[in-house]
Design an enzyme around this catalytic site. Structure first.
Site, PDB file in Angstrom:
ATOM      1  N   ARG A 119      68.042  19.764   4.697  1.00 42.56           N
ATOM      2  CA  ARG A 119      67.733  20.527   5.903  1.00 42.56           C
ATOM      3  C   ARG A 119      66.555  19.927   6.654  1.00 42.56           C
ATOM      4  NH1 ARG A 119      68.724  26.179   2.525  1.00 42.56           N
ATOM      5  NH2 ARG A 119      71.015  26.057   2.626  1.00 42.56           N
ATOM      6  N   ARG A 183      71.090  10.853   3.575  1.00 45.60           N
ATOM      7  CA  ARG A 183      71.852  12.095   3.811  1.00 45.60           C
ATOM      8  C   ARG A 183      73.308  11.956   3.384  1.00 45.60           C
ATOM      9  NH1 ARG A 183      71.285  13.651   9.891  1.00 45.60           N
ATOM     10  NH2 ARG A 183      72.111  15.671   9.192  1.00 45.60           N
ATOM     11  N   SER A 275      37.404  16.978  24.356  1.00 45.04           N
ATOM     12  CA  SER A 275      36.417  16.790  23.297  1.00 45.04           C
ATOM     13  C   SER A 275      35.551  18.029  23.189  1.00 45.04           C
ATOM     14  CB  SER A 275      35.548  15.568  23.607  1.00 45.04           C
ATOM     15  OG  SER A 275      34.377  15.544  22.803  1.00 45.04           O
ATOM     16  N   LYS A 281      36.093  13.128  28.217  1.00 44.72           N
ATOM     17  CA  LYS A 281      37.105  12.544  27.330  1.00 44.72           C
ATOM     18  C   LYS A 281      38.519  12.995  27.683  1.00 44.72           C
ATOM     19  CE  LYS A 281      36.729  10.476  23.908  1.00 44.72           C
ATOM     20  NZ  LYS A 281      36.255  10.948  22.605  1.00 44.72           N
ATOM     21  N   ARG A 314      65.254  15.340 -20.927  1.00 39.01           N
ATOM     22  CA  ARG A 314      64.503  16.222 -20.020  1.00 39.01           C
ATOM     23  C   ARG A 314      63.028  15.923 -20.213  1.00 39.01           C
ATOM     24  NH1 ARG A 314      66.440  21.213 -19.384  1.00 39.01           N
ATOM     25  NH2 ARG A 314      64.741  21.501 -17.900  1.00 39.01           N
TER      26      ARG A 314
END
Length: 450
Positions: A119, A183, A275, A281, A314
């Site tokens: 997703r 995917r 800024s 800025k 595992r």
């Protein structure tokens, strides 16, 4: 991390991916696994149809206390166990025995990781395509906008801004290719039971596995991958590659937007780029945030790769070590691509400033052009290295506006090149080589993928 808004989330967890990898999304993905497992088991004749319906009806994340699940996770070391217990308590008594049939906790969380990643990658893909479309537009619009090339941060032979944008496009297209591959081929369901044999399902293991993969829209693996973590490594590498492509573009834009260069700027809504202390800025803030988000990736990729050695059937700890860095990597990548999209939407190109910067060295960035021409017209009398050395001496002797005169006055250069020809050689637009064709190739490559 909760789904609430943290102090830094607006900056480093921006865009649609953040919500798709949050706690609620994970709980829903785990419940999607349990619901699909019940349905797959019913389709294989392993459990009654009524039990599957009862289990699926209780698989809504909003019905569960995420905080309580997290608190209870410490008892067995993961949140799948508490969720399975809570789900079992919710379903009708006659269906309770069929919850989680044949699965183990790692099956739930690994599959949830694949669902969440799928997703997230869909949202990431959409943002990247938007970026690619904008870059293709810039490449086409500015195919002839000449600017200084830069090598080791110094001016080099000229390029065009269209060629620059085409190069940026190439990195995004490469990232899209990798995401498409992941995917399509590498997001696989995990279902193996305690040690990867599905022994508790007796003869129904493979049919349930196949149907489970189909229902979740995931790849059916050849066998369970509990301790074979190449899928996680490939996801990590792809996300790292994507962040690298974003960071390259963001870094270039921040450099080109410097006061002393000023060849591009971001034109955001009022108040953006300001800024806290300097009223004058106008920072390229979206590019800055894209770079900052992308910079999180290398460490997270390294953590996921270092966790790849899972022992026996595992693992103890390695599997658990993946959860948080995977979430953070998806979130950071999503944020970096989101901010890149915003940056490109705001981006303003200043061709006039590019021309001013091109002319600031009095044509010295075309010195290579002169040296190559000198070698050519002398028919080998002046070798490539000698020509380069001669032109270099002239460049050092020249002022800001008299390089052509200095070159013409040189005994060797002036013998083969007159002042008019030298002036032509110092015109940036005349030394672009295969630039147009490279841009055309990049645009055709992108168009072929649409």
């Amino acid at each position: 991390m909760s789904d609430g808004h943290g102090l830094f989330d607006g900056v480093l967890a921006a865009g649609p991916v953040a919500e798709l990898v949050g706690d609620r999304a994970w709980v829903q993905a785990m419940l999607d696994f349990e619901g699909a497992l019940a349905s797959a088991a019913a389709a294989a004749g392993a459990i009654p149809d009524e039990a599957a319906v009862a289990i699926e009806s209780c698989c809504r994340a909003e019905d569960y206390d995420i905080g309580a699940l997290g608190a209870d996770a410490v008892r067995i070391g993961n949140p799948a166990g508490p969720l399975v217990r809570a789900l079992t308590e919710r379903v009708a008594p006659e269906a309770a025995a069929y919850v989680h049939l044949g699965a183990t906790s790692q099956d739930v969380i690994d599959t949830a990781a694949m669902v969440v990643t799928a997703r997230a990658l869909a949202a990431l893909h959409a943002d990247l395509r938007t970026c690619a479309t904008r870059l293709a537009q810039l490449a086409e619009e500015h195919a002839g906008t000449v600017m200084a090339g830069r090598s080791l941060l110094q001016q080099a032979p000229p390029v065009t801004f269209g060629r620059t944008a085409a190069g940026w496009l190439g990195g995004i297209v490469a990232a899209l290719d990798r995401i498409d591959l992941i995917r399509r081929e590498r997001l696989a369901v995990q279902f193996g039971g305690a040690v990867g044999t599905l022994s508790s399902l007796r003869g129904n293991g493979i049919p349930v596995l196949s149907e489970l993969a189909r229902r979740l829209g995931l790849v059916e693996p050849v066998l369970p991958w509990h301790t074979e973590r190449s899928r996680i490594a490939e996801i990590a590498g792809t996300l790292g590659q994507t962040c690298g492509a974003v960071a390259k573009i963001a870094r270039d834009i921040t450099l080109l937007a410097q006061t002393e260069i000023g060849e591009v700027s971001e034109q955001g809504p009022p108040g953006s780029g300001g800024s806290s202390t300097m009223p004058h800025k106008r920072n390229p803030v979206a590019a800055v945030l894209a770079a900052g988000s992308a910079a999180q990736a290398p460490g997270l990729v390294a953590t996921l790769l270092s966790a790849g050695a899972h022992e026996h059937q595992r693992a103890a700890g390695s599997w658990h070590a993946e959860w948080r860095p995977l979430v953070e990597l998806l979130r950071s990548t999503g944020s970096s691509v989101h901010w890149l999209r915003v940056c490109l939407e705001r981006l303003q190109v200043d061709p006039q400033r590019m021309r001013v910067n091109l002319d600031s060295t009095g044509g010295q960035l075309l010195a290579e052009h002169v040296a190559i021409e000198l070698t050519s017209v002398s028919h080998g009398a002046v070798g490539r290295q000698e020509a380069s050395d001669l032109v270099a001496v002239c460049c050092r002797a020249a002022g800001p506006d008299d390089l052509a005169d200095v070159l013409a006055a040189d005994a060797v250069v002036g013998k083969f090149l007159n002042r008019k020809r030298i002036g032509e050689l110092l015109e940036p637009a005349g030394y672009l080589g295969s630039t147009d064709e490279f841009i055309r190739r990049a645009l055709n490559d992108w168009q072929s993928r649409l």
